[in-house]
Design a protein around this motif. Sequence first.
Motif, mmCIF file in Angstrom:
data_model
loop_
_atom_site.group_PDB
_atom_site.id
_atom_site.type_symbol
_atom_site.label_atom_id
_atom_site.label_comp_id
_atom_site.label_asym_id
_atom_site.label_seq_id
_atom_site.Cartn_x
_atom_site.Cartn_y
_atom_site.Cartn_z
ATOM 1 N N TRP A 30 0.317 6.799 -6.617
ATOM 2 C CA TRP A 30 -0.737 7.593 -6.751
ATOM 3 C C TRP A 30 -0.615 9.080 -6.356
ATOM 4 O O TRP A 30 -0.964 9.939 -7.299
ATOM 5 N N ALA A 84 -5.305 0.413 -6.241
ATOM 6 C CA ALA A 84 -5.641 -0.418 -5.108
ATOM 7 C C ALA A 84 -5.672 -1.880 -5.448
ATOM 8 O O ALA A 84 -5.354 -2.612 -4.588
ATOM 9 N N ALA A 85 -6.322 -2.030 -6.728
ATOM 10 C CA ALA A 85 -6.381 -3.556 -7.019
ATOM 11 C C ALA A 85 -4.881 -4.251 -7.294
ATOM 12 O O ALA A 85 -4.610 -5.241 -7.043
ATOM 13 N N ARG A 124 -11.113 8.412 -10.830
ATOM 14 C CA ARG A 124 -11.194 7.327 -9.805
ATOM 15 C C ARG A 124 -11.007 5.793 -10.297
ATOM 16 O O ARG A 124 -10.317 4.962 -9.431
ATOM 17 N N LYS A 125 -11.224 5.642 -11.674
ATOM 18 C CA LYS A 125 -10.888 4.412 -12.243
ATOM 19 C C LYS A 125 -9.448 3.788 -12.270
ATOM 20 O O LYS A 125 -9.016 2.818 -11.777
ATOM 21 N N TYR A 126 -8.437 5.116 -12.114
ATOM 22 C CA TYR A 126 -7.024 4.746 -12.068
ATOM 23 C C TYR A 126 -6.715 4.549 -10.645
ATOM 24 O O TYR A 126 -5.969 3.773 -10.197
ATOM 25 N N ILE A 127 -7.376 5.276 -9.594
ATOM 26 C CA ILE A 127 -6.996 4.831 -8.427
ATOM 27 C C ILE A 127 -7.472 3.627 -7.856
ATOM 28 O O ILE A 127 -6.841 2.788 -6.925
ATOM 29 N N ILE A 128 -8.654 3.107 -8.471
ATOM 30 C CA ILE A 128 -9.252 1.583 -8.184
ATOM 31 C C ILE A 128 -8.226 0.787 -8.743
ATOM 32 O O ILE A 128 -7.835 -0.212 -8.151
ATOM 33 N N CYS A 129 -7.665 0.903 -10.038
ATOM 34 C CA CYS A 129 -6.507 0.092 -10.397
ATOM 35 C C CYS A 129 -5.407 0.028 -9.742
ATOM 36 O O CYS A 129 -4.639 -1.132 -9.372
ATOM 37 N N CYS A 133 0.856 -1.328 -0.035
ATOM 38 C CA CYS A 133 -0.188 -0.023 0.038
ATOM 39 C C CYS A 133 0.748 1.115 0.115
ATOM 40 O O CYS A 133 0.473 2.131 -0.597
#
Length: 369
Positions: free
Chosen positions: A121, A145-146, A138-143, A114
Motif C-alpha cells: 500500500w 485488504a482482500a 479505494r478499490k485498490y486498497i480494498i483489493c 497485513c
Amino acid sequence: MSNNSADALFWQITGIEYTAAHLSAALSLAGTLLNLSLLRTVWRHSATLVLDSSIGLAIAVLSSFSALHGIAMASMNELWVASDVAGNNNVTGPLDSPATARSISCISYSILSCIFAANLWLASERLWTIKFNQRVPRKYIICLAAGAALFSFSFIASFAVQPGNGVRWTFLPFTNPCANDENGNCMTIASSISTIFYMIGLSGFALSAILVGVVYENGYFAIATIYERQVDCTDRNGRRKAAEHIQLHRGILIRCIVMSVGLVIFYAPTIILVFIDILRPEWFNNVSDMSWTWLISFSTIIPSLDPLWTAVLILIFQDDFKTAYLGDYWLVAMLVQVCCGMFGVLRELVKQRTRCNDDDKMEMTPSSV
C-alpha cells in the motif's frame, strides 16, 4: 561419544537456542515499544500526520501492525522456551495445547500478511502521488485488504485441516503444521493438503515482495519521464519547478524503498529455509547439530529486527513524524541533540588528528633540490 559429552553438547545447544529466543523477544518488544510511542504521537497529531497525507496514513497502519507483530514474536519465543523447559522436566508446557499453538501461529501469520500488504500500500501511494498526484483509489486498497485476508485464510486453513494438530517451532516466527511419524517426530509432509495451504500462504509473502519491487520500479520510470519533460522544457521557471518536483519525489521514493527493504532482509532467509525444510529436508542431513543450532538461531533473531527497523526508519526518513515525535518526547530530543553534538565533536577531532598527521608527514619529507 560418551554420555557426559552428549549431555554437555545438549545443554550447550539448548543454551544457545534459549539465548537466541530471549534476544529475539527483547528485540521484538523494543520495536513494539518504539512503534507504540510513535503511534501515540500519530494519535496526538493525526490532523497533520494522517488526515492530510495518504502516505502518512499508510505509514501509521504499517507501524500499528509492526507493533502487533512484535508482541506476537515475543510471545512465541518466550512460550517456546517455557514449553521446552517444561518438556525437559517432563511436565506440560503452554504450547502442548494444540489450540494454543495453532491460535498464536494463525494470529502471527495474519498480522504478518497485513504487514506485507501495508508495505505494498505504501509503495502504491508513492506511485500514485508521482504519476497522478492523488491518493490510491479505494478499490485498490480494498483489493490489498482482500489479498491479505486470503493469504491469512490459507494459513488458518493449513493449521485447521492438519489431522495431527501438531505445530513445528523450528524456524520462529514461521511455525508450520505437522503430524507425528512412527518415531514420534512431528514432521511436515509436502504432499498433504495442510502443507499445500501453508505453501500458498508463504507464496503470498514472496508475491507481495515482488509486487512492491515492481511498483517502485514503475515509480522510478515515472520520475524519469518527468525528468525528460524537464529537459524538453524551454521555460527557465518551468525547468526549475520540475527539478524541485523531481528531487522531492526521488527523495521520498528512496526513503520508502529503504523502509520496504526489510521485507527481503528480515524475512526472505527464514522463508527460504522453511521451503527447503519442507521440499528438500535431506539437504540438512549432513549439517552438524551445532551448525543447525546456529542456523535456526539466526533465522529466529533476524525477523525480530523488523519492528525496530520500521519505527527507526520512520523517525529518520519522515521529517513530519520525526518533528512531532521529538516534540512529544523532549528527553529523546535532548538525547538526540547530545549524540549529534558528540558526533560533531568527534568528527572535528578526527579531522584535526588527520591534519596533524599530514603536517608531520610533510615535515619528515626531505625537500627536493
